[in-house]
Design a protein around this motif. Sequence first.
Motif, mmCIF file in Angstrom:
data_model
loop_
_atom_site.group_PDB
_atom_site.id
_atom_site.type_symbol
_atom_site.label_atom_id
_atom_site.label_comp_id
_atom_site.label_asym_id
_atom_site.label_seq_id
_atom_site.Cartn_x
_atom_site.Cartn_y
_atom_site.Cartn_z
ATOM 1 N N VAL A 88 0.745 -1.370 0.066
ATOM 2 C CA VAL A 88 0.004 -0.033 -0.036
ATOM 3 C C VAL A 88 0.873 1.309 -0.093
ATOM 4 O O VAL A 88 1.380 1.412 1.111
ATOM 5 N N PRO A 89 0.839 1.931 -1.103
ATOM 6 C CA PRO A 89 1.918 3.181 -1.403
ATOM 7 C C PRO A 89 1.340 4.156 -0.430
ATOM 8 O O PRO A 89 0.178 4.385 -0.083
ATOM 9 N N MET A 90 2.066 4.905 0.494
ATOM 10 C CA MET A 90 1.711 6.268 1.200
ATOM 11 C C MET A 90 2.012 7.484 0.395
ATOM 12 O O MET A 90 2.976 7.407 -0.347
ATOM 13 N N ARG A 91 0.951 8.400 0.512
ATOM 14 C CA ARG A 91 1.019 9.743 -0.064
ATOM 15 C C ARG A 91 2.397 10.337 0.453
ATOM 16 O O ARG A 91 2.950 9.999 1.665
ATOM 17 N N GLN A 124 -1.942 -5.113 -10.383
ATOM 18 C CA GLN A 124 -1.103 -3.924 -10.679
ATOM 19 C C GLN A 124 -1.973 -2.847 -11.260
ATOM 20 O O GLN A 124 -2.925 -2.944 -12.080
ATOM 21 N N GLU A 125 -1.193 -1.612 -11.144
ATOM 22 C CA GLU A 125 -2.079 -0.539 -11.991
ATOM 23 C C GLU A 125 -1.467 -0.173 -13.240
ATOM 24 O O GLU A 125 -0.302 0.068 -13.201
ATOM 25 N N ALA A 216 -6.863 5.180 -14.860
ATOM 26 C CA ALA A 216 -5.938 4.350 -13.943
ATOM 27 C C ALA A 216 -6.624 3.043 -13.803
ATOM 28 O O ALA A 216 -7.775 3.297 -13.287
ATOM 29 N N TRP A 249 2.389 0.050 -12.305
ATOM 30 C CA TRP A 249 2.705 1.048 -11.149
ATOM 31 C C TRP A 249 2.239 -0.029 -10.173
ATOM 32 O O TRP A 249 1.442 -0.588 -9.957
ATOM 33 N N TYR A 252 -0.990 3.291 -6.469
ATOM 34 C CA TYR A 252 -1.159 4.416 -5.987
ATOM 35 C C TYR A 252 -2.729 4.780 -5.916
ATOM 36 O O TYR A 252 -3.098 5.360 -5.092
ATOM 37 N N SER A 253 -3.317 4.572 -7.178
ATOM 38 C CA SER A 253 -4.638 5.103 -7.398
ATOM 39 C C SER A 253 -5.944 4.337 -6.859
ATOM 40 O O SER A 253 -6.892 4.872 -6.542
ATOM 41 N N ALA A 255 -5.273 2.978 -3.436
ATOM 42 C CA ALA A 255 -4.737 2.357 -2.127
ATOM 43 C C ALA A 255 -5.690 3.560 -0.965
ATOM 44 O O ALA A 255 -5.163 3.416 0.073
#
Lengths: 267, 119
Positions: A88-91, A124-125, A216, A249, A252-253, A255
Motif C-alpha cells: 500500500v503506497p503512502m502519500r 497492478q495499476e 488508471a 505501477w 497508487y490510485s 490505495a
Amino acid sequence: VAEPAGVWLYAITEGIPATGLSRLVGVGGMPVRAITSAGLAAIASNVGLDEFGEEALRVNLDDMTWLEATATAHHRVIDAMSRAQPVVPMRLATVYSGDTKVHAMLGQRGDDLREVLSRISARQEWGVKAYAAGVLAVGLGASAGGPGRGLAGSGAEYLRRRREELVASKQARQEVLVSAERVHQALSRLASASRLHPPQAPVLAGTRATMILNAAYLLDEARHRQFSETVQQLAAQHPAVQLQLTGPWPPYSFASLEKDGHAEDGQ
Amino acid sequence: MTSGLATTGSGTYRPYGSGIARGREPANLGDILERVLDKGLVIAGDIRINLLDIELLTIKLRLVIASLETARDVGINWWENDPWFGAESSNGSGSSELKAENRRLRNRVRELESGGNGG
C-alpha cells in the motif's frame, strides 16, 4: 535508545518484506528499513526534521528540484517493494515522530490496511492517457486567437469562416470525447477497478497535445497481455485520439481506504 | 508510424507494442508527481497535515491547472468528484478562488511568523 528525529513512510506490506531493504536508497539518501507490528510492516527511513519536518517541508515542497528528487526516491522504494509483494503506497510526506507512533498506527489501522492489501493483491495499476489527435488543438487555437483574421476580405467573409471553424471544431471535439469515453468503457471492463484522474497540463505531460483522458486501471496480473492488446486495438479503432499506456505501477490510485467508487465487476 | 499510438516528446516511453510484457518502462516525472502527491494512502502522520495541505494544493494546482482550463473548453469534467477539486465543482471560477484563498493563507502565515520574530 533514542528515537529518530522523524520517520518517513513509503508503504505498508504484510509480514516481513521479501525485498532486500539494504539495497534500497530512500529520501535524502537515507537507508530503508521495516517497522513491523501486528503482522504488518511499514517501510520507512529515518529523516532529519531540518529537511523533512513541518517547517522545512513547507518550503521544500515548493522547490521543484527538491520535490523531484524526493518524489523520485519515494517512488523508487515503493516500486522496488511492489515487485516482490503487495504494497500500500503512502502519500508523499507521511512523517511520524518515531517508531512508537508507527507501531500505534499499524495497530489502529491494521484491519483497514489488510483490507486494502487484499484488494490489490496480485494486481497492478496501469495508466492509459488519451490525447486529442491534432484536430482539436487546431480548433481550440482558432476559437481562441482567430488566426485567419488578417486574411479575411470583409467582415461577412470573416464571420462565415469563423462559423465554419466553430462547426468543424465542435464536431472534432465531439468525436474526441466519444472516443475517449469508449476507450475508457472498454478498458474498465477488463479491470477490477478504475479511476479517472484530471488530465495533466501539457508541460507536465511532455507534449503539446491536449490530454483528454487520464485513467488508471487495477488489473489482475493474468490480464496484462489482454489489456495491452486491447489498448492497441482501441488505438486503431479510434483515430481521433492517441493512446499512451504506462505501467505497471504500484497501486497508487487504488490505495485509498474509502470503499466508494470501486467498480468491482467480479469478472 | 501507426496512427493512434503516442509517445511523449521526451521519448521516455516507447510505443507499448515493444516489450510491454517484459520489464517496466521508465516512469516520467509528471506521472510520478501526480501519483505520489495526489494518490497513495493518506494517514495523517505527526507533522501537521493541515499546513502541508496548503503547500500540496499549490503544487497540485500548478501541475494541472492549465489543463483544467483547456479541458473545460473541450467540455470534459469527469475528475470533478476528486476531493481536491470539490471546492470548484459548483462553478468554473473555483480554481481561482482556491488560488486566492491559498494566497491569503500564505500571507497570513507570513504575517504571523514575522510578527513572532519581531516580538
